[in-house]
Design an enzyme around this catalytic site. Structure first.
Site, PDB file in Angstrom:
ATOM      1  CD  GLN A 219      20.806  -2.954   8.497  1.00 18.68           C
ATOM      2  OE1 GLN A 219      20.022  -3.613   7.820  1.00 18.68           O
ATOM      3  NE2 GLN A 219      20.558  -2.626   9.743  1.00 18.68           N
TER       4      GLN A 219
ATOM      5  CB  SER B 105      21.559  -7.978   2.479  1.00 17.39           C
ATOM      6  OG  SER B 105      20.494  -8.231   3.377  1.00 17.39           O
ATOM      7  CG  LEU B 106      20.014  -2.691   2.231  1.00 13.81           C
ATOM      8  CD1 LEU B 106      19.600  -1.483   1.399  1.00 13.81           C
ATOM      9  CD2 LEU B 106      20.332  -2.268   3.635  1.00 13.81           C
TER      10      LEU B 106
ATOM     11  NE  ARG C 247      15.181  -7.412   3.016  1.00 15.57           N
ATOM     12  CZ  ARG C 247      16.466  -7.306   3.332  1.00 15.57           C
ATOM     13  NH1 ARG C 247      16.917  -6.186   3.871  1.00 15.57           N
ATOM     14  NH2 ARG C 247      17.311  -8.309   3.103  1.00 15.57           N
TER      15      ARG C 247
ATOM     16  CG  HIS D  44      20.590 -12.739   5.284  1.00 18.47           C
ATOM     17  ND1 HIS D  44      19.726 -12.691   4.208  1.00 18.47           N
ATOM     18  CD2 HIS D  44      21.099 -11.489   5.415  1.00 18.47           C
ATOM     19  CE1 HIS D  44      19.728 -11.471   3.712  1.00 18.47           C
ATOM     20  NE2 HIS D  44      20.550 -10.719   4.433  1.00 18.47           N
TER      21      HIS D  44
ATOM     22  CD  GLN E 286      17.698 -10.408   0.231  1.00 19.05           C
ATOM     23  OE1 GLN E 286      16.977  -9.981   1.117  1.00 19.05           O
ATOM     24  NE2 GLN E 286      18.271  -9.640  -0.680  1.00 19.05           N
TER      25      GLN E 286
END
Length: 319
Positions: free
Chosen positions: A10, A95-96, A120, A204, A253
């Site tokens: 992102q 991440s994503l 998510r 996170h 995560q």
């Protein structure tokens, strides 16, 4: 194999991304159509036409970035002869982007990945009331110092390292007051810059536990297969292939640190010299050269990048 395929996270989104690929290549268009069908709406209309404020919503940005990455990969496969299983020593995503990497490696279907990322994104946005959390970039500090800054700033609240991006860039996340304290402490520790990030939630960190709980349920309901190339996990900075472990690490995560610097360093240590960033933007390509001397980041984001990517892959295959 001296190549790794990496997938952006992102912040790399931009209105219009992927449109030229979809117009030029049916394989790319098919991915966007599949994502639209999986979500039951025209996400592509938002991706290609905006407005930017709607695309930037976490629930839209996450599946949109995955769609662009997978559309780009399909073009690389059909037009440039790429094969994840043959050509990628590892896959990894920020991440994503870890979900994009798993879809690329055949571990998740594109439709399941789109739905998981929509879930998510919504869960991460709802986990913390707007304005209660924050994230900040600390520039010019090594990771250990940033961890110490976060610990000192917490003072009974949450303040954690969220992203260890490399190149002296660490992001901290948590309660807004604690993150603001971290900005001031970082400056006394020698940070070149310390600034709040324009994000809608503190990703996170432990405040995301409600979202991790949502993803525990969501991931239990999908089929995860062994990836054709090992996934270098965000939370481990090490390769995994077992489906049950992949599921477990994806849940971790949500609240854990994205160990990107260590992930790239691990892959470089295994002989990877070319890191193909597949999808929107050039963030990961820029980080590669700061993390590993001699490694090359190759951004593949549009039709004009396909031929150069093919040539770079051929060089990697003969290295």
């Amino acid at each position: 194999m001296t190549a790794a395929f990496t997938f952006p996270g992102q912040g790399s989104q931009a209105v219009g991304m992927g449109k030229a690929l979809a117009e030029a290549f049916p394989a790319a268009r098919a991915v966007f159509d599949e994502v639209d069908a999986a979500l039951g709406e025209k996400l592509t209309a938002i991706v290609w036409d905006g407005p930017a404020e709607t695309l930037q919503l976490t629930e839209n940005a996450q599946p949109a970035l995955m769609a662009v990455s997978l559309a780009t990969l399909r073009v690389l496969e059909t037009e440039a002869g790429f094969s994840v299983g043959r050509d990628a020593a590892f896959v990894a995503g920020h991440s994503l982007g870890e979900y994009s990497a798993l879809a690329a490696a055949g571990s998740l279907s594109i439709s399941d990945t789109a739905r998981l990322l929509r879930t998510r994104g919504l869960a991460m946005q709802k986990a913390v009331p707007v304005g209660a959390g924050a994230m900040a970039a600390l520039i010019g500090l090594d990771y250990e110092t940033a961890v110490a800054v976060a610990g000192e700033a917490a003072q009974g609240q949450v303040c954690q390292t969220a992203n260890d991006n490399g190149g002296g860039q660490v992001v901290v996340s948590g309660d807004k007051a604690a993150v603001e304290r971290a900005l001031e402490i970082a400056k006394t520790k020698g940070a070149k810059r310390a600034m709040l990030l324009p994000v809608s939630a503190p990703f996170h960190c432990r405040l995301m536990q409600p979202a991790a709980d949502v993803m525990t349920t969501a991931l239990a309901g999908v089929t995860i297969r062994r990836p054709v190339s090992p996934l270098v996990s965000n939370v481990l900075a090490a390769p995994i292939t077992d489906p049950d472990e992949i599921r477990r690490r994806l849940i971790e995560q949500v609240t854990g640190t994205v160990r990107w610097r260590e992930s790239v360093a691990y892959m470089a240590g295994q002989g990877v010299t070319r890191f193909f960033e597949i999808g929107a933007g050039k963030v990961l390509s820029g980080l590669v050269k700061r993390i590993s001397d001699g490694a090359v980041g190759i951004s593949v984001a549009g039709p004009n990048d396909i031929v150069s990517a093919r040539d770079a892959l051929a060089a990697a295959q003969t290295a």
